[in-house]
Design a protein around this motif. Structure first.
Motif, PDB file in Angstrom:
ATOM      1  N   TYR A  90       0.832  -1.206   0.000  1.00 55.60           N
ATOM      2  CA  TYR A  90       0.000   0.000   0.000  1.00 55.60           C
ATOM      3  C   TYR A  90       0.864   1.254   0.000  1.00 55.60           C
ATOM      4  O   TYR A  90       0.361   2.365   0.155  1.00 55.60           O
ATOM      5  CB  TYR A  90      -0.912   0.016   1.235  1.00 55.60           C
ATOM      6  CG  TYR A  90      -1.815  -1.186   1.315  1.00 55.60           C
ATOM      7  CD1 TYR A  90      -2.973  -1.263   0.553  1.00 55.60           C
ATOM      8  CD2 TYR A  90      -1.505  -2.263   2.138  1.00 55.60           C
ATOM      9  CE1 TYR A  90      -3.795  -2.374   0.605  1.00 55.60           C
ATOM     10  CE2 TYR A  90      -2.325  -3.380   2.200  1.00 55.60           C
ATOM     11  CZ  TYR A  90      -3.466  -3.419   1.434  1.00 55.60           C
ATOM     12  OH  TYR A  90      -4.285  -4.518   1.486  1.00 55.60           O
ATOM     13  N   ASP A  91       2.170   1.083  -0.186  1.00 53.82           N
ATOM     14  CA  ASP A  91       3.109   2.198  -0.096  1.00 53.82           C
ATOM     15  C   ASP A  91       2.837   3.308  -1.106  1.00 53.82           C
ATOM     16  O   ASP A  91       3.273   4.435  -0.913  1.00 53.82           O
ATOM     17  CB  ASP A  91       4.548   1.712  -0.256  1.00 53.82           C
ATOM     18  CG  ASP A  91       5.012   0.880   0.921  1.00 53.82           C
ATOM     19  OD1 ASP A  91       4.328   0.889   1.969  1.00 53.82           O
ATOM     20  OD2 ASP A  91       6.045   0.204   0.794  1.00 53.82           O
ATOM     21  N   TRP A  92       2.145   3.012  -2.154  1.00 56.13           N
ATOM     22  CA  TRP A  92       1.824   4.042  -3.145  1.00 56.13           C
ATOM     23  C   TRP A  92       0.906   5.105  -2.525  1.00 56.13           C
ATOM     24  O   TRP A  92       0.849   6.234  -3.012  1.00 56.13           O
ATOM     25  CB  TRP A  92       1.185   3.429  -4.389  1.00 56.13           C
ATOM     26  CG  TRP A  92      -0.182   2.871  -4.135  1.00 56.13           C
ATOM     27  CD1 TRP A  92      -0.490   1.601  -3.722  1.00 56.13           C
ATOM     28  CD2 TRP A  92      -1.408   3.574  -4.230  1.00 56.13           C
ATOM     29  NE1 TRP A  92      -1.844   1.476  -3.551  1.00 56.13           N
ATOM     30  CE2 TRP A  92      -2.437   2.686  -3.866  1.00 56.13           C
ATOM     31  CE3 TRP A  92      -1.749   4.879  -4.592  1.00 56.13           C
ATOM     32  CZ2 TRP A  92      -3.769   3.044  -3.847  1.00 56.13           C
ATOM     33  CZ3 TRP A  92      -3.089   5.245  -4.571  1.00 56.13           C
ATOM     34  CH2 TRP A  92      -4.080   4.323  -4.207  1.00 56.13           C
ATOM     35  N   PHE A  93       0.203   4.754  -1.425  1.00 58.16           N
ATOM     36  CA  PHE A  93      -0.759   5.670  -0.808  1.00 58.16           C
ATOM     37  C   PHE A  93      -0.483   5.931   0.675  1.00 58.16           C
ATOM     38  O   PHE A  93      -0.859   6.958   1.206  1.00 58.16           O
ATOM     39  CB  PHE A  93      -2.184   5.111  -0.983  1.00 58.16           C
ATOM     40  CG  PHE A  93      -3.262   6.045  -0.526  1.00 58.16           C
ATOM     41  CD1 PHE A  93      -3.501   7.245  -1.185  1.00 58.16           C
ATOM     42  CD2 PHE A  93      -4.070   5.741   0.564  1.00 58.16           C
ATOM     43  CE1 PHE A  93      -4.497   8.112  -0.770  1.00 58.16           C
ATOM     44  CE2 PHE A  93      -5.069   6.596   0.992  1.00 58.16           C
ATOM     45  CZ  PHE A  93      -5.282   7.786   0.315  1.00 58.16           C
ATOM     46  N   ILE A  94       0.154   4.985   1.343  1.00 60.13           N
ATOM     47  CA  ILE A  94       0.375   5.088   2.783  1.00 60.13           C
ATOM     48  C   ILE A  94       1.858   5.250   3.085  1.00 60.13           C
ATOM     49  O   ILE A  94       2.683   4.480   2.589  1.00 60.13           O
ATOM     50  CB  ILE A  94      -0.149   3.836   3.520  1.00 60.13           C
ATOM     51  CG1 ILE A  94      -1.650   3.653   3.287  1.00 60.13           C
ATOM     52  CG2 ILE A  94       0.156   3.920   5.011  1.00 60.13           C
ATOM     53  CD1 ILE A  94      -2.209   2.354   3.842  1.00 60.13           C
ATOM     54  N   GLU A  95       2.177   6.234   3.908  1.00 62.36           N
ATOM     55  CA  GLU A  95       3.547   6.412   4.403  1.00 62.36           C
ATOM     56  C   GLU A  95       3.546   6.082   5.886  1.00 62.36           C
ATOM     57  O   GLU A  95       2.638   6.478   6.621  1.00 62.36           O
ATOM     58  CB  GLU A  95       4.007   7.854   4.220  1.00 62.36           C
ATOM     59  CG  GLU A  95       4.131   8.286   2.787  1.00 62.36           C
ATOM     60  CD  GLU A  95       4.479   9.758   2.652  1.00 62.36           C
ATOM     61  OE1 GLU A  95       4.203  10.551   3.584  1.00 62.36           O
ATOM     62  OE2 GLU A  95       5.010  10.123   1.601  1.00 62.36           O
ATOM     63  N   HIS A  96       4.553   5.375   6.334  1.00 66.28           N
ATOM     64  CA  HIS A  96       4.692   5.040   7.743  1.00 66.28           C
ATOM     65  C   HIS A  96       5.667   6.022   8.384  1.00 66.28           C
ATOM     66  O   HIS A  96       6.646   6.424   7.767  1.00 66.28           O
ATOM     67  CB  HIS A  96       5.188   3.601   7.904  1.00 66.28           C
ATOM     68  CG  HIS A  96       4.222   2.598   7.353  1.00 66.28           C
ATOM     69  ND1 HIS A  96       3.231   2.035   8.107  1.00 66.28           N
ATOM     70  CD2 HIS A  96       4.079   2.083   6.101  1.00 66.28           C
ATOM     71  CE1 HIS A  96       2.522   1.212   7.354  1.00 66.28           C
ATOM     72  NE2 HIS A  96       3.014   1.227   6.132  1.00 66.28           N
ATOM     73  N   GLY A  97       5.366   6.409   9.604  1.00 67.84           N
ATOM     74  CA  GLY A  97       6.253   7.333  10.302  1.00 67.84           C
ATOM     75  C   GLY A  97       6.060   7.215  11.797  1.00 67.84           C
ATOM     76  O   GLY A  97       5.441   6.267  12.291  1.00 67.84           O
ATOM     77  N   THR A  98       6.581   8.172  12.529  1.00 63.06           N
ATOM     78  CA  THR A  98       6.405   8.230  13.980  1.00 63.06           C
ATOM     79  C   THR A  98       5.947   9.627  14.347  1.00 63.06           C
ATOM     80  O   THR A  98       6.274  10.610  13.678  1.00 63.06           O
ATOM     81  CB  THR A  98       7.716   7.897  14.726  1.00 63.06           C
ATOM     82  OG1 THR A  98       8.738   8.773  14.276  1.00 63.06           O
ATOM     83  CG2 THR A  98       8.135   6.460  14.495  1.00 63.06           C
TER      84      THR A  98
END
Length: 175
Positions: free
Chosen positions: A112-120
């Motif tokens: 899903y990386d095309w739409f979702i970015e993971h962070g803190t």
């Protein structure tokens, strides 16, 4: 309890997911009011003719599923379909109600990386950020749109996943 459902999607890239959703609905798929492979071809209709057919499909529904795919904004109908789904429309003595809307994020190349970015966030907790520029304003403006804003954290302005959205994003695998 089954609900009459309309699925809004970009045909060229999300037809397979639409079919999978209908399959997962099982017997409840009989309440699906949208386009199928048996639907009449609308390509020769005028814009107003297409809108009329879509209005007939959407009018009697209570749930709209929007498939979020990489080129969703290339569709000339999805934003209009959502807008119509959110309206109360009177026909004769009956008035449709505002649909509940859920946005299913399509998995592309296994991610899903095309739409979702993971962070803190500022507390070191994992958070998700959505690439809102990839969706229509009507979707973006109805995601985390509580008034007043329901912040999970006032300091870093992050939202709780469970609160504050009229249109929630759900990953395809979870849905």
């Amino acid at each position: 309890m089954a609900r009459k459902t309309f699925i809004s999607y970009k045909y060229s890239e999300a037809q397979k997911l639409r079919d999978e959703i209908l399959k997962k609905l099982g017997k409840d798929a009989v309440y699906y009011q949208g386009e199928t492979s048996e639907s009449p071809d609308l390509t020769n209709l005028t814009t107003e003719g297409i809108k009329s057919k879509l209005k007939d499909m959407i009018y009697d529904t209570t749930v709209t599923i929007v498939i979020i795919s990489p080129n969703i904004k290339a569709s000339k109908w999805i934003d209009w379909e959502i807008e119509y789904s959110l309206k109360e429309v009177k026909r004769n003595s009956k008035t449709s109600k505002t649909n509940g809307v859920v946005a299913i994020i399509q998995k592309v190349n296994g991610t899903y990386d095309w739409f979702i970015e993971h962070g803190t966030n500022c507390h070191g907790n994992n958070i998700l950020r959505y690439k809102q520029n990839l969706v229509y304003d009507i979707i973006k403006n109805n995601h985390f749109n509580s008034n007043p804003g329901i912040w999970h954290c006032d300091e870093c302005k992050t939202y709780s996943y469970d609160e504050g959205s009229y249109i929630s994003y759900i990953e395809e695998d979870i849905f």
